[in-house]
Every structure is written in C-alpha cells, then in structure tokens.
Scaffold this active site. Structure first.
Site, PDB file in Angstrom:
ATOM      1  N   HIS A  25      32.050   8.890  23.416  1.00  0.00           N
ATOM      2  CA  HIS A  25      32.747   7.750  22.830  1.00  0.00           C
ATOM      3  C   HIS A  25      32.637   6.493  23.678  1.00  0.00           C
ATOM      4  CE1 HIS A  25      35.429   9.364  25.839  1.00  0.00           C
ATOM      5  NE2 HIS A  25      36.247   8.347  25.727  1.00  0.00           N
ATOM      6  N   CYS A  26      32.007   6.567  24.848  1.00  0.00           N
ATOM      7  CA  CYS A  26      31.989   5.408  25.743  1.00  0.00           C
ATOM      8  C   CYS A  26      30.600   4.889  26.061  1.00  0.00           C
ATOM      9  CB  CYS A  26      32.691   5.759  27.069  1.00  0.00           C
ATOM     10  SG  CYS A  26      34.471   5.948  26.945  1.00  0.00           S
ATOM     11  N   ILE A  27      29.768   5.714  26.687  1.00  0.00           N
ATOM     12  CA  ILE A  27      28.528   5.236  27.291  1.00  0.00           C
ATOM     13  C   ILE A  27      27.565   4.609  26.281  1.00  0.00           C
ATOM     14  CG2 ILE A  27      26.646   5.803  28.856  1.00  0.00           C
ATOM     15  CD1 ILE A  27      29.437   6.102  30.034  1.00  0.00           C
TER      16      ILE A  27
END
Length: 448
Positions: A278-280
């Site tokens: 969900h971030c990188i």
C-alpha cells in the site's frame, strides 16, 4: 498558547494519563486494527469506524479478518468491553480523539486520490466538538492536513487550534513483521500548532515506544514520503543492477550478500518481480504530483518508478525465453503456475501485488495460468485487476506441478517447500532467490 487553551490541553492530557479518554479510529484495516489493539493494550476504550458492515460485524463477534493478527487479540478486546466497531459515523461525537487510517490510492493518471480522506473529513465535520483531537495517519502529500483537512473540518464552525486540535502522524505498519509492531515503532508527530502537537504527542506517548515531534504537519507528511521514496529508489537500483549483472553472468543475490558484509556505507535492498503493497508503489507519486506546483521535476523518483514498473515485463520475458530454450515452445502454448499472489511473504495482503500484473501479462501472451498461495485462497476484487477476481488458489501435489511447463516464484512464502517444488517442477523461474536459500540448484532453475 493562551492560558485558557493551555489549561484545556493540560486537562485533556491528564485524562489521557488516567485513560479517561476514548479514541475513535476510522478505517479498520491493516493500519487501523493494529493501532486499535495497541490502544486497548495501553488501557484506552476504542470505538472503531468502518463503512464495511461485514467487517464491523466480524470485529464485534471478536473475529480477525487479517491472517497475521490473531483472533484471540480482537476477541479479548471485544469481550473486555474495550473495543467495539460501528458503521454509524454519528457516533464520532462520542470520542475524544479521532485517528484516520483510510486509503490514499492513485488515480489511473497516477495522481493522488484523496476521496477517502475528504469523505472522512466531511463525515467528521458535523460531529466535531470542542477539544476533540483529529489525527490523519494516511500517507499523503506535504500540506494535506492543513490545506485539505483543516478547511473541511472548519466547515463545522469550529477553528483548528482554538476549538479543536489537528495533527498528522504517519502510519509505519509493516504487515507480518514479527520484530517491529505498532507499539514498538517510533511515531512521527506533527501538529497544526503547538497545542495540537502537545496533545497528539500525549496520545501517542501512551501507545508507542517513542514519539518524534517535528515542526509541522507538512514536515511529518514529508517524513513518510521520504521513507518510502528511499526504499523505492533503492529497490529500483538493485532491479536495474539485476538486469545488468544477468547479462554479465553475475548473480545479483551473491553480489548483495557479499556487499552487505561491509559494516558501513551499504544497506542491502533486494530485487523482485515488481513493487507491491500500500505504500512503496504509490507514495512516491504523491510527492511527484505536489512538486509540479513548485515547478520542480522529480526525475530521480520518476525514473525509479519506471524501472520498478517494468519489472513484471522483464520477468515474463524471462519466462518466455526459458520456455523456448528448454522446451522449444512459446508462452502461447504453455501452462504457468504462479507461486504466491500476496505482495510479500507470509501475509495475505494483495494490495498492488505484482503477481496480479504477472498473471495478466502471461495471459496476454497466450499462456494458461493458475496460482497457489497458502494465505490467499481467492483473489478479491481490485480496482486495477477486476477480471482476476474470484480465481482460487490450487492445491499443490507432485503430479499437478509436473503438469505445468513452468513454475514462477513471485512471492517467497516460508510455508512452501521449495526443495520439493524444484524436484517436481520441469522449469522454475525464481524472482525471489527462494530456491537458492533452500539449498536447491539445477539447470532447470532460472533466476529472474
């Protein structure tokens, strides 16, 4: 800080210390649930909010829907009366602090999609009351808290820093990490003013091992982006080195293992079939988008994004080349088993998983595919890969593995016996170095 506000904040901090302080958490997912359980463990009553009625009901039955979070933890918190969930946002008026942990995805044009943040702020505003603390944890571009959240909340007629308090504290969850959990990871905190910072730090001081206050909410937002951009750029670097070294006949995994013996000046990052989570894959583009406002080009970040995005194509090409070289057949007449559909090992989280893109690319080239994942029995519906929804993980056995022309290791779950897999498979394309770590080698194992 005026004497009146200072006195109010001091009273609120005293209530926090005595645990006479109810925390509301909006978004009961991979961030919200661990945060809620940490707050319960610290002695706070928790009221969780989510728009998913099924999820709310499951929590209130004391059940976990996240495999790496034991049901017992949720059940104990619910039975003790310390944690309950609701889809009724009118109950936001009952809580003293509101922590927001909702998704911040990208649009199809790779621009920030703040629709979940904005709708949440619009739900809070009519219920906002004096002395309430509102903290945004969702990853976003620097300035969101003050430029987006504050105006929406102030539609209530209350003013940030005078009537209510607003802060930003980025989540630092690493799903499945057994070493660092919510309460043992230091927390960055930035406030909309000194009063909000003091109050937010008091809340998180009670929840985590250390709070790290910074000068503004925008700085805290920038910290989160910097952490994830650092990882994205370094992963892109080793992905590019992988391609270069493969042409030279050099094993990138051996290079990294040797390089990391240096006790200074080097930090190991590892290549893979693409970025997931969900971030990188998402967060760097939030800064890229915001930087345009200041006429700044984020060339380094965008190049890293291009390299990482190209990795599934590279892997599928390697599968095709290996099939042609080994069996003299192309992807269009081949059957490929994809091992692992989660974005990383030992969890069920599929957000932005490169495995989904790998399956699509293989099938676009005419291959027949199936997958196995001990954590993901069925592919759920996703925004970008809706056509794959409902496909089921197949059970492994020697005869079934032999029926596939190639096995593609996309996620290296520890539950898989890679020695047995390699012994049964006719051809293995390993993007995670899983076979080598299991002590298995052979001409039919191709690193990609």
């Amino acid at each position: 800080m005026t004497p009146v506000i200072e006195e109010r904040v001091s009273r609120l901090i005293a209530r926090i210390a005595s645990r006479d302080y109810t925390i509301g958490i909006i978004g009961l997912g991979y961030v919200g649930i661990p945060l809620a359980l940490s707050a319960v463990k610290a002695g706070f009553p928790i009221l969780g909010f989510d728009i998913d009625d099924n999820r709310v009901a499951q929590i209130n039955r004391g059940q976990s829907f996240i495999p790496h979070i034991p049901t017992e933890l949720i059940n104990d918190a619910v039975k003790a009366g310390r944690f309950c969930a609701t889809a009724d946002f009118a109950r936001l008026s009952e809580v003293d602090a509101i922590i927001i942990a909702v998704p911040t995805p990208l649009s199809r044009q790779r621009e920030p999609d703040l629709s979940f943040v904005e709708s949440t702020a619009n739900s809070i505003a009519p219920r906002l009351h004096r002395d309430q603390l509102v903290v945004l944890e969702s990853t976003t571009w620097p300035g969101t808290t003050e430029e987006v959240m504050r105006p929406l909340l102030e539609r209530s007629g209350l003013k940030s820093g005078t009537d209510f308090f607003l802060a930003y504290s980025p989540e630092r969850e690493d799903p499945g990490n057994q070493t660092f959990t919510t309460s043992t990871i230091p927390k960055i905190v930035g406030g909309d003013g000194a009063d909000a910072l003091r109050l937010a730090c008091a809340v998180y001081d009670a929840l985590v091992v250390q709070t790290v206050p910074v000068s503004s909410s925008a700085t805290a937002e920038a910290v989160k982006l910097t952490e994830n951009i650092f990882r994205a750029v370094n992963i892109a670097l080793v992905n590019e080195l992988k391609v270069i070294y493969e042409k030279m006949g050099i094993d990138i995994w051996e290079v990294i293992d040797a390089a990391k013996t240096k006790p200074f000046g080097f930090m190991p990052f590892y290549p893979g079939p693409g970025l997931g989570g969900h971030c990188i894959p998402i967060d760097p583009f939030y800064l890229t988008w915001k930087a345009r406002e200041f006429d700044v080009t984020t060339r380094f970040i965008e190049l890293a994004g291009q390299i990482n995005t190209s990795m599934p194509l590279y892997v599928v090409d390697k599968v095709g080349e290996a099939l042609d070289r080994t069996f003299g057949k192309g992807l269009s007449v081949s059957r490929v088993l994809v091992m692992g559909i989660a974005y990383k090992k030992n969890i069920a989280d599929m957000r932005e998983s490169p495995s989904l893109r790998l399956i699509e690319l293989l099938e676009q080239r005419g291959a027949t595919t199936a997958f196995h994942d001990p954590y993901v029995p069925v592919i759920p519906k996703t925004r970008e890969h809706a056509a794959l929804a409902g496909r089921q993980s197949i059970e492994l056995n020697d005869h079934l593995i032999k029926d596939f022309d190639a096995v593609l290791i996309a996620t290296d779950h520890d539950a898989i016996d890679y020695a047995a897999l390699a012994a049964s498979a006719r051809l293995v394309i390993d993007t995670r170095n899983a076979c080598a770590r299991a002590g298995v080698s052979g001409d039919h194992i191709i690193k990609a």
